[in-house]
Design a protein around this motif. Structure first.
Motif, short mmCIF file in Angstrom:
data_model
loop_
_atom_site.label_atom_id
_atom_site.label_comp_id
_atom_site.label_asym_id
_atom_site.label_seq_id
_atom_site.Cartn_x
_atom_site.Cartn_y
_atom_site.Cartn_z
N LYS A 55 0.86 -1.19 0.00
CA LYS A 55 0.00 0.00 0.00
C LYS A 55 0.89 1.24 0.00
O LYS A 55 2.05 1.18 0.44
CB LYS A 55 -0.91 0.02 1.22
N TYR A 56 0.39 2.34 -0.51
CA TYR A 56 1.16 3.58 -0.50
C TYR A 56 1.15 4.13 0.91
O TYR A 56 0.10 4.37 1.50
CB TYR A 56 0.60 4.54 -1.55
N ARG A 57 2.35 4.36 1.49
CA ARG A 57 2.50 4.42 2.93
C ARG A 57 2.37 5.80 3.55
O ARG A 57 2.13 5.92 4.75
CB ARG A 57 3.85 3.81 3.32
N LEU A 58 2.58 6.87 2.79
CA LEU A 58 2.53 8.21 3.38
C LEU A 58 1.14 8.48 3.96
O LEU A 58 0.14 8.42 3.25
CB LEU A 58 2.88 9.26 2.34
N GLY A 59 1.06 8.79 5.26
CA GLY A 59 -0.22 9.02 5.90
C GLY A 59 -1.12 7.81 5.90
O GLY A 59 -2.34 7.92 6.04
N ASN A 60 -0.51 6.62 5.77
CA ASN A 60 -1.31 5.40 5.61
C ASN A 60 -0.62 4.24 6.35
O ASN A 60 -0.63 3.10 5.89
CB ASN A 60 -1.46 5.07 4.12
N GLU A 61 -0.03 4.57 7.51
CA GLU A 61 0.61 3.56 8.35
C GLU A 61 -0.04 3.59 9.72
O GLU A 61 -0.08 4.64 10.37
CB GLU A 61 2.12 3.83 8.45
N SER A 143 6.01 2.54 -1.11
CA SER A 143 5.00 1.52 -0.81
C SER A 143 5.52 0.45 0.14
O SER A 143 4.80 -0.49 0.46
CB SER A 143 4.50 0.86 -2.10
N ASP A 144 6.77 0.60 0.59
CA ASP A 144 7.38 -0.35 1.53
C ASP A 144 7.28 -1.78 0.98
O ASP A 144 7.05 -2.73 1.75
CB ASP A 144 6.71 -0.25 2.90
N VAL A 303 0.32 1.69 -9.57
CA VAL A 303 0.98 2.85 -10.16
C VAL A 303 0.87 4.00 -9.17
O VAL A 303 -0.23 4.29 -8.68
CB VAL A 303 0.33 3.27 -11.50
N GLY A 304 1.99 4.63 -8.86
CA GLY A 304 1.92 5.73 -7.90
C GLY A 304 3.21 6.51 -7.81
O GLY A 304 4.23 6.16 -8.41
N GLY A 305 3.16 7.59 -7.05
CA GLY A 305 4.35 8.41 -6.88
C GLY A 305 4.23 9.33 -5.68
O GLY A 305 3.14 9.61 -5.18
N ARG A 306 5.38 9.76 -5.19
CA ARG A 306 5.46 10.74 -4.11
C ARG A 306 6.46 11.81 -4.52
O ARG A 306 7.53 11.49 -5.05
CB ARG A 306 5.92 10.09 -2.81
N THR A 307 6.11 13.06 -4.27
CA THR A 307 7.04 14.15 -4.54
C THR A 307 7.14 15.06 -3.33
O THR A 307 6.19 15.16 -2.54
CB THR A 307 6.61 14.95 -5.79
#
Length: 407
Positions: A55-61, A143-144, A303-307
């Motif tokens: 899972k996309y982890r920023l603000g989601n742990e 996404s760890d 598909v995803g990204g962090r900036t």
């Protein structure tokens, strides 16, 4: 506790029995901790699509997590090789629950404890090791996702140099905290292929022996990974993996009850960049196809990204957008997740600078097939109709988190 005490006694005795004991001690670690809740007043529940392996982890742990690592050089031999021991304590606990050493919500364990004889002239600078070790952990940070990971309890030869190539071998019996029963596994890797300026290729094969039970099978997998430095101002990684039977774990020991009719393919592509000292990020694409008997085939696309952009030397704004889709019996499941996080980092403006103290807002939406699968497979989870968001197919969380790693 007995294990920790025994390790401490062994370290103490080494100073008495080893005449030329080295004094180098390295302390490293990782910690993330915080508090959060759902925007509707309930407890925070993290968003992960059933069938997606990350899972996309920023603000989601939704947990407190810590690793504390200590490495001690014990002895330097006359040939220059160094005998060392390393141990790491791991602590984990979910948000909203009383910390425990064991139980449904948290645990503490020694996830590393091994000895290593490194810089061996006989191995042209390679090493021998034995114990429980994090080893060749290839992951996508945002996404760890540890897609190719040979961490295990076993022994091995690490990066023996022959010519221009580096050879590694591991024999292990357990590579996953929840793995039962113990299963013999052998991994062989060759790295150092210089494919082009700034580009390096590594290949590996894994063989998983059939355990003793009558319904079990052997399996295997192969992997190839190319890392390209100085690619558009960053680093690009491409990995391809294939496995059969228990080898469908693709980097782990998979289900031993699967025979060679079970097959998995995976392609991993991710790109890290730091275009300017203040603008950086990471993007990823993962596709996996699983073929299983009985109509349980599944395809996963992520598909995803962090900036990250720093307005000052210590304040930056981070955004992350991720989309997961799983084609499976019962319909195509879909989840989209977005997070924005104003962040303070005393270490500087870079994407990888830590520590970071973040305030975050996370919003996610999912379709009916995702909710139906979550209700059946993961009742009570964020996407299920019995979770904190009920029958709604969208939800949001707010919170604060600190993340820090050091070496």
């Amino acid at each position: 506790m007995r294990t920790v005490t025994s390790l401490g006694l062994a370290l103490s005795m080494s100073y008495l029995v080893l005449p030329h004991a080295a004094q180098a001690v390295v302390f490293s670690g990782y910690v993330r901790s915080g508090a959060g809740g759902s925007a509707n007043g309930g407890s925070q529940a993290c968003f992960q699509l059933p069938g997606a392996q990350s899972k996309y982890r920023l603000g989601n742990e939704c947990e407190q997590y810590m690793e504390l690592d200590l490495r001690q050089d014990l002895l330097t031999l006359d040939d220059g090789s160094v005998l060392s021991v390393e141990g790491m304590a791991q602590l984990y606990n979910e948000y909203g629950h009383t910390p425990k050493f064991t139980g449904d919500y948290g645990f503490a364990r020694m996830n590393q404890m091994y000895a290593e004889l490194s810089n061996m002239p006989a191995l042209n600078g390679g090493s021998l090791w034995a114990g429980r070790r994090f080893y060749k952990r290839n992951d996508i940070h945002i996404s760890d996702f540890y897609y190719w990971n040979q961490s295990a309890t076993g022994f091995g030869v690490d990066e023996m140099v022959i010519g221009d190539l580096k050879y590694s071998y591991v024999f292990s019996r357990k590579d996953n905290y929840d793995q039962k029963p113990y299963i013999n596994r052998q991994d062989f890797n060759v790295g150092g292929f210089q494919t082009n300026p700034g580009g390096e290729l590594e290949v590996g094969v894994s063989y998983i022996e059939k355990p003793g039970s009558t319904d079990a099978h052997s399996g295997w997998s192969v992997a190839a990974q190319h890392v390209q430095d100085e690619f558009l101002g960053g680093i690009n990684t491409l990995a391809l993996q294939y496995g059969e039977g228990p080898g469908t774990g693709l980097g782990y020991t998979g289900d031993p009850t699967l025979d060679d009719n079970a097959k998995s393919w995976r392609a991993v592509e991710f790109f890290d960049w730091q275009i300017t000292p203040r603008l950086g990020g990471q993007i990823e694409v993962v596709y996996q196809k699983d073929i299983r008997t009985g109509g349980a085939d599944q395809n996963w696309l992520s598909v995803g990204g962090r900036t990250s952009y720093a307005f000052t030397e210590q304040f930056k704004l981070i955004g992350e957008l991720g989309r997961d889709q799983v084609e499976a019996p019962g319909g195509t499941r879909k989840l989209t997740k977005f997070t924005v996080a104003p962040t303070w980092s005393p270490a500087g403006p870079g994407f990888w600078a830590r520590p970071e103290l973040r305030l975050y807002y996370t919003y996610a939406s999912w379709n009916e097939a995702a909710q139906r699968a979550a209700s059946e497979l993961e009742a009570g989870s964020a996407l299920s109709d019995s979770g904190v968001f009920g029958t709604a197919r969208h939800g949001s969380n707010v919170g604060v988190q600190v993340e820090y790693w050091w070496k």
